[in-house]
Design an enzyme around this catalytic site. Sequence first.
Site, mmCIF file in Angstrom:
data_model
loop_
_atom_site.group_PDB
_atom_site.id
_atom_site.type_symbol
_atom_site.label_atom_id
_atom_site.label_comp_id
_atom_site.label_asym_id
_atom_site.label_seq_id
_atom_site.Cartn_x
_atom_site.Cartn_y
_atom_site.Cartn_z
ATOM 1 N N CYS A 42 -13.063 -57.731 -19.761
ATOM 2 C CA CYS A 42 -12.033 -58.678 -18.925
ATOM 3 C C CYS A 42 -12.625 -60.016 -18.955
ATOM 4 O O CYS A 42 -13.828 -60.162 -19.129
ATOM 5 C CB CYS A 42 -11.992 -57.938 -17.521
ATOM 6 S SG CYS A 42 -10.975 -58.998 -16.215
ATOM 7 N N SER A 44 -12.948 -61.937 -16.654
ATOM 8 C CA SER A 44 -14.040 -61.948 -15.571
ATOM 9 C C SER A 44 -15.392 -61.736 -16.092
ATOM 10 O O SER A 44 -16.336 -62.622 -15.476
ATOM 11 C CB SER A 44 -13.760 -61.089 -14.335
ATOM 12 O OG SER A 44 -12.324 -61.203 -13.996
ATOM 13 N N HIS A 47 -16.747 -64.950 -17.208
ATOM 14 C CA HIS A 47 -17.009 -66.163 -16.106
ATOM 15 C C HIS A 47 -18.342 -66.080 -15.740
ATOM 16 O O HIS A 47 -18.821 -66.841 -15.143
ATOM 17 C CB HIS A 47 -15.868 -65.698 -14.942
ATOM 18 C CG HIS A 47 -14.611 -65.936 -15.151
ATOM 19 N ND1 HIS A 47 -14.045 -67.078 -16.150
ATOM 20 C CD2 HIS A 47 -13.326 -65.306 -14.801
ATOM 21 C CE1 HIS A 47 -12.691 -66.823 -16.183
ATOM 22 N NE2 HIS A 47 -12.343 -66.241 -15.431
ATOM 23 N N HIS A 64 -16.695 -53.820 -15.911
ATOM 24 C CA HIS A 64 -16.119 -53.449 -14.519
ATOM 25 C C HIS A 64 -14.806 -52.842 -14.785
ATOM 26 O O HIS A 64 -14.018 -52.768 -14.028
ATOM 27 C CB HIS A 64 -15.982 -54.563 -13.559
ATOM 28 C CG HIS A 64 -15.081 -55.612 -14.008
ATOM 29 N ND1 HIS A 64 -15.403 -56.701 -15.134
ATOM 30 C CD2 HIS A 64 -13.925 -55.847 -13.895
ATOM 31 C CE1 HIS A 64 -14.376 -57.611 -15.158
ATOM 32 N NE2 HIS A 64 -13.214 -56.982 -14.469
ATOM 33 N N CYS A 170 -9.190 -52.190 -13.795
ATOM 34 C CA CYS A 170 -8.853 -53.584 -13.520
ATOM 35 C C CYS A 170 -7.566 -54.486 -14.164
ATOM 36 O O CYS A 170 -6.801 -54.533 -13.227
ATOM 37 C CB CYS A 170 -10.282 -54.651 -13.908
ATOM 38 S SG CYS A 170 -10.236 -56.116 -13.389
HETATM 39 N N1 NAD Z 1 -7.206 -61.490 -9.193
HETATM 40 C C1 NAD Z 1 -8.001 -60.527 -9.393
HETATM 41 O O1 NAD Z 1 -8.251 -59.487 -8.984
HETATM 42 C C2 NAD Z 1 -8.167 -60.405 -11.231
HETATM 43 C C3 NAD Z 1 -8.836 -59.333 -11.503
HETATM 44 C C4 NAD Z 1 -8.749 -59.373 -12.881
HETATM 45 C C5 NAD Z 1 -9.116 -60.557 -13.570
HETATM 46 N N2 NAD Z 1 -8.626 -61.609 -13.068
HETATM 47 C C6 NAD Z 1 -8.560 -62.950 -13.732
HETATM 48 O O2 NAD Z 1 -7.448 -63.202 -14.442
HETATM 49 C C7 NAD Z 1 -7.508 -64.223 -15.608
HETATM 50 C C8 NAD Z 1 -6.875 -63.478 -16.769
HETATM 51 O O3 NAD Z 1 -7.970 -62.591 -17.174
HETATM 52 P P1 NAD Z 1 -7.539 -61.682 -18.484
HETATM 53 O O4 NAD Z 1 -8.596 -60.847 -18.984
HETATM 54 O O5 NAD Z 1 -6.289 -61.348 -18.797
HETATM 55 O O6 NAD Z 1 -7.754 -63.004 -19.770
HETATM 56 P P2 NAD Z 1 -7.290 -63.147 -21.122
HETATM 57 O O7 NAD Z 1 -8.397 -64.027 -21.767
HETATM 58 O O8 NAD Z 1 -7.339 -61.899 -21.622
HETATM 59 O O9 NAD Z 1 -5.816 -63.824 -20.972
HETATM 60 C C9 NAD Z 1 -5.804 -65.029 -20.693
HETATM 61 C C10 NAD Z 1 -4.731 -65.545 -21.493
HETATM 62 O O10 NAD Z 1 -3.989 -66.848 -20.908
HETATM 63 C C11 NAD Z 1 -3.698 -67.701 -22.155
HETATM 64 N N3 NAD Z 1 -3.748 -69.199 -21.801
HETATM 65 C C12 NAD Z 1 -5.002 -69.977 -21.643
HETATM 66 N N4 NAD Z 1 -4.328 -71.279 -21.140
HETATM 67 C C13 NAD Z 1 -3.157 -71.152 -21.052
HETATM 68 C C14 NAD Z 1 -2.068 -72.091 -20.626
HETATM 69 N N5 NAD Z 1 -2.669 -73.162 -20.349
HETATM 70 N N6 NAD Z 1 -0.985 -71.756 -20.689
HETATM 71 C C15 NAD Z 1 -0.484 -70.185 -20.910
HETATM 72 N N7 NAD Z 1 -1.359 -69.546 -21.254
HETATM 73 C C16 NAD Z 1 -2.702 -69.783 -21.294
HETATM 74 C C17 NAD Z 1 -4.550 -67.289 -23.110
HETATM 75 O O11 NAD Z 1 -4.090 -67.700 -24.605
HETATM 76 C C18 NAD Z 1 -4.708 -65.825 -22.915
HETATM 77 O O12 NAD Z 1 -3.499 -65.070 -23.634
HETATM 78 C C19 NAD Z 1 -8.903 -64.509 -15.679
HETATM 79 O O13 NAD Z 1 -9.133 -65.630 -14.818
HETATM 80 C C20 NAD Z 1 -9.619 -63.305 -14.810
HETATM 81 O O14 NAD Z 1 -10.883 -63.469 -14.189
HETATM 82 C C21 NAD Z 1 -8.456 -61.793 -11.682
HETATM 83 ZN ZN ZN Z 2 -11.512 -57.528 -14.577
#
Ligand code: NAD
Ligand code: ZN
Length: 373
Positions: A42, A44, A47, A64, A170
């Site tokens: 993920c 995260s 990060h 995770h 997740c």
């Molecule tokens: N709130 C929660 O409980 C929770 C849980 C899991 C993950 N997250 C967070 O969610 C986010 C996404 O995680 P992920 O694993 O899907 O990441 P990922 O890297 O798989 O996907 C992110 C996507 O965003 C796109 N992107 C980047 N900049 C962009 C922009 N300006 N406009 C449009 N698209 C854009 C990327 O091309 C990519 O496809 C992360 O910040 C992660 O930490 C939050």
């Molecule tokens: Zn996650």
Amino acid sequence: MKTIGALIWEPGTRSGWSVEEIEIDPPKSREVRVKLAASGICHSDDHVDTGDIPLPWAPIIGGHEGAGIIEEVGPDVTGFEVGDHVVLSFLPSCGQCQMCTIGRSNMCERGAGVLSGFAPDGTHRVHARGQGVGPFSYLGTFSPYVVVNIDSCVKIGKDIPLDKAALIGCGVPTGWGSSVYAAEVNLGETVVIVGTGGVGMNAVQGARHKGAKDIITIDPVPFKRDQAKLFGATHTVENYEQAADLVASLTNGQGADKVIITVDIAYGHLLNPAQEMVRRGGTLVLTSAAPVTQRDVPFDLFTFAMSGKRLQGTLYGTTTARRDIPLIADMYRRGEYKLDELVTKTYELEQINEAIADMREGKNIRGVIMYDL
Ligand SMILES: NC(=O)c1ccc[n+]([C@@H]2O[C@H](COP(=O)([O-])OP(=O)(O)OC[C@H]3O[C@@H](n4cnc5c(N)ncnc54)[C@H](O)[C@@H]3O)[C@@H](O)[C@H]2O)c1
Ligand SMILES: [Zn+2]
Ligand SMILES: [Zn+2]
């Protein structure tokens, strides 16, 4: 027992993951040892390495998003036995605290400790180079074995492939629930999803389940735009400008009912253009993690208030793990949920740094580390 794990020794320095020998203790009270089939990667996890989520302890064992089979049960464990198939939930649900008892287990009091650097009882289960190793999210699935509290385990049917089920720990519920629960998408609505990686593709699936009419995804990566259609996107665009024009034409200038931000890093400048696309009375959901130091967010407060919009944060997509993990597994079984299609590439644990690089470059919806089960 001795095994291997992927560790960060200097969090926040982009030093990358070190795959090395670790020692895992036997399960203590209310704990089980799980032999994992796979771990999703993920954003995260990354990060921690970049420092967007600064963790005040080291070393850290990452990961995770795991699923596997219970192979040893510690004292005081009820409801789980050797041979059970479990998804490891990135947030625990104790079932006892106030939020758990009102069905909001994503806000479980125990969840507040997941970044403490210890097992829930304040000790270490993993050791490396003679030191205690802190697990990410009480789990540390970047290892073929984990010893975890049963509060983090959710049983699923033995017919669900565990390597796909791992993602239900997740990214899948976080994205799906962002649409279903946090945004409360309704039949016939126009929904915009910003960023379609491992989380965002599931927000697309959630919006489709709730009967959204238009599902517009924004992602700069062509591969992600192609794939989004498979999950239910009706329109795919590259940036906010294109999305704003499209939303205006689809809604007669009214705006989208819901906009959901699931980009990799939630920088402050990404919020206002999203808000501008939301119609009067609509909702903007923020799912993505921001750098923890992020404070500056240019935001049109006047329009926001005077047009009755809602800004909704969400943890774990506002899901309830013990209800929603089996529900999603069941939808998958019935052919109503796409999990297989989320896995773009699989890796060995030793390839973790390559897998993270691929994620940063946008090559994968989800990269998954496979273990021998
Ligand atoms: N709130 C929660 O409980 C929770 C849980 C899991 C993950 N997250 C967070 O969610 C986010 C996404 O995680 P992920 O694993 O899907 O990441 P990922 O890297 O798989 O996907 C992110 C996507 O965003 C796109 N992107 C980047 N900049 C962009 C922009 N300006 N406009 C449009 N698209 C854009 C990327 O091309 C990519 O496809 C992360 O910040 C992660 O930490 C939050
Ligand atoms: Zn996650
Ligand atoms: Zn609880």
